[in-house]
Design a protein around this motif. Structure first.
Motif, PDB file in Angstrom:
ATOM      1  N   MET A  66       2.224 -65.063   0.431  1.00  0.00           N
ATOM      2  CA  MET A  66       3.390 -64.923   1.271  1.00  0.00           C
ATOM      3  C   MET A  66       4.630 -64.638   0.428  1.00  0.00           C
ATOM      4  SD  MET A  66       4.695 -67.387   4.214  1.00  0.00           S
ATOM      5  CE  MET A  66       6.400 -67.630   4.490  1.00  0.00           C
ATOM      6  N   ALA A  67       4.766 -65.300  -0.710  1.00  0.00           N
ATOM      7  CA  ALA A  67       5.907 -65.065  -1.585  1.00  0.00           C
ATOM      8  C   ALA A  67       5.849 -63.656  -2.163  1.00  0.00           C
ATOM      9  CB  ALA A  67       5.946 -66.099  -2.694  1.00  0.00           C
ATOM     10  N   ALA A  68       4.627 -63.171  -2.428  1.00  0.00           N
ATOM     11  CA  ALA A  68       4.481 -61.816  -2.954  1.00  0.00           C
ATOM     12  C   ALA A  68       4.908 -60.793  -1.902  1.00  0.00           C
ATOM     13  CB  ALA A  68       3.044 -61.573  -3.385  1.00  0.00           C
ATOM     14  N   GLY A  69       4.616 -61.055  -0.640  1.00  0.00           N
ATOM     15  CA  GLY A  69       5.028 -60.155   0.441  1.00  0.00           C
ATOM     16  C   GLY A  69       6.533 -60.112   0.593  1.00  0.00           C
ATOM     17  N   ALA A  70       7.185 -61.266   0.467  1.00  0.00           N
ATOM     18  CA  ALA A  70       8.652 -61.317   0.571  1.00  0.00           C
ATOM     19  C   ALA A  70       9.291 -60.604  -0.613  1.00  0.00           C
ATOM     20  CB  ALA A  70       9.128 -62.760   0.640  1.00  0.00           C
ATOM     21  N   LEU A  71       8.701 -60.793  -1.798  1.00  0.00           N
ATOM     22  CA  LEU A  71       9.223 -60.114  -2.985  1.00  0.00           C
ATOM     23  C   LEU A  71       9.041 -58.611  -2.845  1.00  0.00           C
ATOM     24  CD1 LEU A  71      10.458 -60.333  -5.801  1.00  0.00           C
ATOM     25  CD2 LEU A  71       8.143 -60.518  -6.703  1.00  0.00           C
ATOM     26  N   GLY A  72       7.896 -58.192  -2.322  1.00  0.00           N
ATOM     27  CA  GLY A  72       7.654 -56.766  -2.110  1.00  0.00           C
ATOM     28  C   GLY A  72       8.633 -56.159  -1.113  1.00  0.00           C
ATOM     29  N   ALA A  73       8.950 -56.908  -0.057  1.00  0.00           N
ATOM     30  CA  ALA A  73       9.915 -56.427   0.928  1.00  0.00           C
ATOM     31  C   ALA A  73      11.309 -56.316   0.319  1.00  0.00           C
ATOM     32  CB  ALA A  73       9.942 -57.360   2.131  1.00  0.00           C
ATOM     33  N   LEU A  74      11.677 -57.275  -0.534  1.00  0.00           N
ATOM     34  CA  LEU A  74      12.978 -57.218  -1.194  1.00  0.00           C
ATOM     35  C   LEU A  74      13.056 -56.025  -2.137  1.00  0.00           C
ATOM     36  CD1 LEU A  74      15.748 -58.493  -1.781  1.00  0.00           C
ATOM     37  CD2 LEU A  74      14.633 -59.847  -3.562  1.00  0.00           C
ATOM     38  N   VAL A  75      11.985 -55.795  -2.895  1.00  0.00           N
ATOM     39  CA  VAL A  75      11.947 -54.654  -3.819  1.00  0.00           C
ATOM     40  C   VAL A  75      12.049 -53.347  -3.027  1.00  0.00           C
ATOM     41  CG1 VAL A  75      10.478 -53.392  -5.444  1.00  0.00           C
ATOM     42  CG2 VAL A  75      10.755 -55.859  -5.669  1.00  0.00           C
ATOM     43  N   ALA A  76      11.327 -53.254  -1.912  1.00  0.00           N
ATOM     44  CA  ALA A  76      11.379 -52.044  -1.085  1.00  0.00           C
ATOM     45  C   ALA A  76      12.783 -51.820  -0.536  1.00  0.00           C
ATOM     46  CB  ALA A  76      10.368 -52.146   0.045  1.00  0.00           C
ATOM     47  N   ALA A  77      13.456 -52.902  -0.148  1.00  0.00           N
ATOM     48  CA  ALA A  77      14.821 -52.771   0.378  1.00  0.00           C
ATOM     49  C   ALA A  77      15.791 -52.339  -0.709  1.00  0.00           C
ATOM     50  CB  ALA A  77      15.280 -54.084   0.991  1.00  0.00           C
ATOM     51  N   LEU A  78      15.601 -52.831  -1.918  1.00  0.00           N
ATOM     52  CA  LEU A  78      16.514 -52.504  -3.012  1.00  0.00           C
ATOM     53  C   LEU A  78      16.296 -51.106  -3.576  1.00  0.00           C
ATOM     54  CD1 LEU A  78      16.646 -55.903  -4.915  1.00  0.00           C
ATOM     55  CD2 LEU A  78      18.403 -54.899  -3.463  1.00  0.00           C
ATOM     56  N   GLU A  79      15.185 -50.470  -3.232  1.00  0.00           N
ATOM     57  CA  GLU A  79      14.914 -49.137  -3.768  1.00  0.00           C
ATOM     58  C   GLU A  79      15.711 -48.051  -3.052  1.00  0.00           C
ATOM     59  OE1 GLU A  79      10.680 -48.668  -3.660  1.00  0.00           O
ATOM     60  OE2 GLU A  79      10.446 -49.608  -5.619  1.00  0.00           O
ATOM     61  N   SER A  80      16.225 -48.320  -1.873  1.00  0.00           N
ATOM     62  CA  SER A  80      17.010 -47.313  -1.160  1.00  0.00           C
ATOM     63  C   SER A  80      18.487 -47.707  -1.188  1.00  0.00           C
ATOM     64  CB  SER A  80      16.532 -47.179   0.287  1.00  0.00           C
ATOM     65  OG  SER A  80      16.868 -48.331   1.021  1.00  0.00           O
ATOM     66  N   TYR A  81      19.342 -46.710  -1.045  1.00  0.00           N
ATOM     67  CA  TYR A  81      20.777 -46.974  -1.050  1.00  0.00           C
ATOM     68  C   TYR A  81      21.160 -47.882   0.110  1.00  0.00           C
ATOM     69  CZ  TYR A  81      25.694 -46.385  -0.191  1.00  0.00           C
ATOM     70  OH  TYR A  81      27.014 -46.643   0.063  1.00  0.00           O
ATOM     71  N   ARG A  82      20.648 -47.555   1.295  1.00  0.00           N
ATOM     72  CA  ARG A  82      20.987 -48.337   2.484  1.00  0.00           C
ATOM     73  C   ARG A  82      20.502 -49.781   2.345  1.00  0.00           C
ATOM     74  NH1 ARG A  82      22.149 -46.433   7.831  1.00  0.00           N
ATOM     75  NH2 ARG A  82      21.837 -44.398   6.935  1.00  0.00           N
ATOM     76  N   GLY A  83      19.317 -49.970   1.768  1.00  0.00           N
ATOM     77  CA  GLY A  83      18.788 -51.314   1.568  1.00  0.00           C
ATOM     78  C   GLY A  83      19.633 -52.121   0.594  1.00  0.00           C
TER      79      GLY A  83
END
Length: 119
Positions: free
Chosen positions: A1-18
Protein backbone atom coordinates in the motif's frame (compact mmCIF):
# COMPACT_ATOMS: atom_id res chain seq x y z
CA UNK A 1 0.00 0.00 0.00
CA UNK A 2 2.85 2.40 0.80
CA UNK A 3 4.46 1.53 -2.54
CA UNK A 4 1.21 2.42 -4.33
CA UNK A 5 1.01 5.79 -2.57
CA UNK A 6 4.65 6.50 -3.38
CA UNK A 7 4.03 5.55 -7.01
CA UNK A 8 1.04 7.89 -7.18
CA UNK A 9 3.11 10.73 -5.71
CA UNK A 10 5.92 10.11 -8.21
CA UNK A 11 3.40 10.05 -11.08
CA UNK A 12 1.90 13.34 -9.88
CA UNK A 13 5.30 14.99 -9.59
CA UNK A 14 6.32 13.98 -13.11
CA UNK A 15 3.87 16.41 -14.74
CA UNK A 16 3.80 20.18 -14.43
CA UNK A 17 0.17 20.21 -13.32
CA UNK A 18 0.84 17.52 -10.71
CA UNK A 19 3.83 19.39 -9.28
CA UNK A 20 1.82 22.60 -9.09
CA UNK A 21 -1.02 20.84 -7.28
CA UNK A 22 1.30 19.21 -4.73
CA UNK A 23 3.23 22.42 -4.04
CA UNK A 24 -0.01 24.43 -3.82
CA UNK A 25 -1.52 21.94 -1.36
CA UNK A 26 1.62 22.04 0.80
CA UNK A 27 1.70 25.85 0.64
CA UNK A 28 -1.91 26.26 1.72
CA UNK A 29 -1.57 23.52 4.34
CA UNK A 30 1.42 25.24 5.93
CA UNK A 31 -0.35 28.57 5.79
CA UNK A 32 -3.47 27.16 7.44
CA UNK A 33 -1.53 25.31 10.15
CA UNK A 34 0.74 28.30 10.83
CA UNK A 35 -2.19 30.69 11.09
CA UNK A 36 -4.19 28.33 13.32
CA UNK A 37 -1.26 27.69 15.66
CA UNK A 38 -0.29 31.37 15.85
CA UNK A 39 -3.76 32.31 17.07
CA UNK A 40 -3.83 35.95 18.11
CA UNK A 41 -0.03 36.36 18.19
CA UNK A 42 0.76 39.19 15.80
CA UNK A 43 4.41 38.25 15.14
CA UNK A 44 4.23 34.48 14.73
CA UNK A 45 7.26 32.85 16.37
CA UNK A 46 8.42 29.29 16.79
CA UNK A 47 6.58 26.58 14.87
CA UNK A 48 3.77 28.85 13.54
CA UNK A 49 6.32 31.34 12.22
CA UNK A 50 8.31 28.54 10.61
CA UNK A 51 5.20 27.14 8.92
CA UNK A 52 4.30 30.57 7.56
CA UNK A 53 7.87 31.02 6.29
CA UNK A 54 7.70 27.63 4.54
CA UNK A 55 4.38 28.66 3.01
CA UNK A 56 5.96 31.85 1.64
CA UNK A 57 8.89 29.86 0.18
CA UNK A 58 6.52 27.37 -1.47
CA UNK A 59 4.56 30.26 -2.96
CA UNK A 60 7.80 31.60 -4.45
CA UNK A 61 8.54 28.12 -5.76
CA UNK A 62 5.20 28.04 -7.58
CA UNK A 63 6.00 31.42 -9.15
CA UNK A 64 9.32 30.11 -10.46
CA UNK A 65 7.64 26.96 -11.81
CA UNK A 66 5.13 29.11 -13.69
CA UNK A 67 7.95 31.23 -15.13
CA UNK A 68 9.83 28.13 -16.29
CA UNK A 69 6.65 26.87 -17.95
CA UNK A 70 6.91 29.86 -20.30
CA UNK A 71 10.24 28.51 -21.60
CA UNK A 72 8.68 25.10 -22.22
CA UNK A 73 5.84 26.74 -24.16
CA UNK A 74 8.34 28.83 -26.12
CA UNK A 75 10.19 25.69 -27.11
CA UNK A 76 6.95 23.96 -28.09
CA UNK A 77 5.88 26.97 -30.17
CA UNK A 78 9.23 27.06 -31.96
CA UNK A 79 8.95 23.36 -32.76
CA UNK A 80 5.37 23.79 -34.01
CA UNK A 81 6.23 26.67 -36.33
CA UNK A 82 3.92 29.19 -37.91
CA UNK A 83 1.57 26.71 -39.53
CA UNK A 84 1.32 25.38 -43.07
CA UNK A 85 3.27 27.12 -45.80
CA UNK A 86 1.39 29.06 -48.47
CA UNK A 87 1.89 27.48 -51.89
CA UNK A 88 4.10 29.46 -54.22
CA UNK A 89 1.79 28.78 -57.15
CA UNK A 90 -1.66 30.18 -56.25
CA UNK A 91 -3.35 28.71 -59.36
CA UNK A 92 -4.74 25.60 -57.58
CA UNK A 93 -6.21 27.82 -54.88
CA UNK A 94 -7.78 30.04 -57.54
CA UNK A 95 -9.20 27.01 -59.35
CA UNK A 96 -10.69 25.67 -56.11
CA UNK A 97 -12.33 29.04 -55.45
CA UNK A 98 -13.78 29.14 -58.97
CA UNK A 99 -15.10 25.58 -58.61
CA UNK A 100 -16.74 26.43 -55.29
CA UNK A 101 -18.31 29.54 -56.82
CA UNK A 102 -19.59 27.56 -59.81
CA UNK A 103 -21.03 24.91 -57.50
CA UNK A 104 -22.85 27.50 -55.41
CA UNK A 105 -24.32 29.14 -58.51
CA UNK A 106 -25.56 25.75 -59.78
CA UNK A 107 -27.27 24.94 -56.52
CA UNK A 108 -28.82 28.42 -56.37
CA UNK A 109 -30.16 28.16 -59.94
CA UNK A 110 -31.62 24.71 -59.35
CA UNK A 111 -33.48 25.81 -56.21
CA UNK A 112 -34.79 28.97 -57.91
CA UNK A 113 -36.39 26.99 -60.78
CA UNK A 114 -38.45 24.74 -58.49
CA UNK A 115 -40.68 26.96 -56.42
CA UNK A 116 -43.66 25.64 -54.44
CA UNK A 117 -46.05 28.19 -56.02
CA UNK A 118 -45.70 26.59 -59.44
CA UNK A 119 -47.86 23.65 -59.93
Amino acid sequence: MAAGALGALVAALESYRGRDRVVRALCYGCQLAGGALAGTQSPAEGLPGSLLAVSAQLSSCRTVLRLLDDFAMLSHSRAYGLGPKIPENPVPVKEEAEAAEAHSSFTTESTENTSPSEG
